[in-house]
Design a protein around this motif. Structure first.
Motif, PDB file in Angstrom:
ATOM      1  N   GLU A   1      42.473  49.981  43.884  1.00  0.00           N
ATOM      2  CA  GLU A   1      41.913  48.559  43.116  1.00  0.00           C
ATOM      3  C   GLU A   1      42.957  47.928  42.803  1.00  0.00           C
ATOM      4  O   GLU A   1      43.250  46.259  42.385  1.00  0.00           O
ATOM      5  CB  GLU A   1      40.906  48.771  42.555  1.00  0.00           C
ATOM      6  CG  GLU A   1      39.744  49.429  42.544  1.00  0.00           C
ATOM      7  CD  GLU A   1      39.049  49.063  44.006  1.00  0.00           C
ATOM      8  OE1 GLU A   1      38.922  47.649  43.515  1.00  0.00           O
ATOM      9  OE2 GLU A   1      38.980  49.622  44.766  1.00  0.00           O
TER      10      GLU A   1
ATOM     11  N   CYS B   1      45.421  45.177  43.191  1.00  0.00           N
ATOM     12  CA  CYS B   1      46.033  43.911  44.211  1.00  0.00           C
ATOM     13  C   CYS B   1      47.534  43.703  44.463  1.00  0.00           C
ATOM     14  O   CYS B   1      48.247  43.180  43.322  1.00  0.00           O
ATOM     15  CB  CYS B   1      45.133  42.503  43.732  1.00  0.00           C
ATOM     16  SG  CYS B   1      44.838  41.537  44.146  1.00  0.00           S
TER      17      CYS B   1
ATOM     18  N   THR C   1      43.242  43.877  47.743  1.00  0.00           N
ATOM     19  CA  THR C   1      43.541  45.700  47.274  1.00  0.00           C
ATOM     20  C   THR C   1      44.290  46.469  47.426  1.00  0.00           C
ATOM     21  O   THR C   1      44.130  46.431  49.695  1.00  0.00           O
ATOM     22  CB  THR C   1      42.265  45.994  46.223  1.00  0.00           C
ATOM     23  OG1 THR C   1      42.028  46.442  47.751  1.00  0.00           O
ATOM     24  CG2 THR C   1      41.386  45.403  45.558  1.00  0.00           C
TER      25      THR C   1
END
Length: 163
Positions: A136, A138, A145
């Motif tokens: 996750e 980014c 992501t």
């Protein structure tokens, strides 16, 4: 107390005892750069760039550090040299390679260091282990992501869990 940062490093090797190179690199990173807080599986991957060479092992480490990016670069170049890295040709076979992928969400572009790593979104051998430990997170420039980058990666080279 200095601020702590999360750094993502990619280890790569395709010469010698690759697993021993990773163990040695990880020990030296812990001693000189910071505490390894996450380690991906080790992946066996096809060579990239120069194809006529042995397959690579790759692994991503998340490291908690108080060091600045240029100090980290100096440390990892020293570790590579200590572990037998010789730089003769770009993308050539090597005992060890250590690349900085991310440093928090910093964007940095100086003559000898670019963060995030400028080609990580194009390399399955980087994205597979990165998405394993930090799906996750980014990318600060691409605003996607790691998992999204892996899903959209144009590189179709083989990447398999080794251990």
């Amino acid at each position: 107390m200095p601020d702590k940062h999360v750094l993502y490093l990619l280890l790569g090797a395709n010469l010698g005892d690759r697993m021993q190179s990773f163990r040695s690199a990880k020990d030296l990173i812990e001693a000189r750069v910071g505490c390894v807080i996450l380690s991906s599986s080790v992946y066996e991957t096809a060579p990239w760039g120069v194809l006529d060479q042995p397959s690579f092992l790759n692994q991503v480490l998340a490291v908690e550090t108080v060091l600045a990016p240029l100090d980290i670069l100096s440390c990892i170049l020293s570790i590579e040299k200590e572990l037998g890295r010789v730089r003769l040709e770009r993308w050539a076979a090597r005992m060890i390679d250590i690349d900085m992928l991310y440093y928090d969400d910093l964007v940095l572009d100086v003559s000898h260091l670019t963060i995030p790593h400028p080609r990580l979104q194009d390399r399955r051998f980087t994205l597979a282990p990165l998405a394993e430990i930090s799906p996750e997170f980014c990318h600060p420039l691409l605003k996607r992501t790691n998992q999204q980058l892996l899903s959209d990666c144009p590189d179709d080279s083989s990447v398999f869990i080794f251990s």
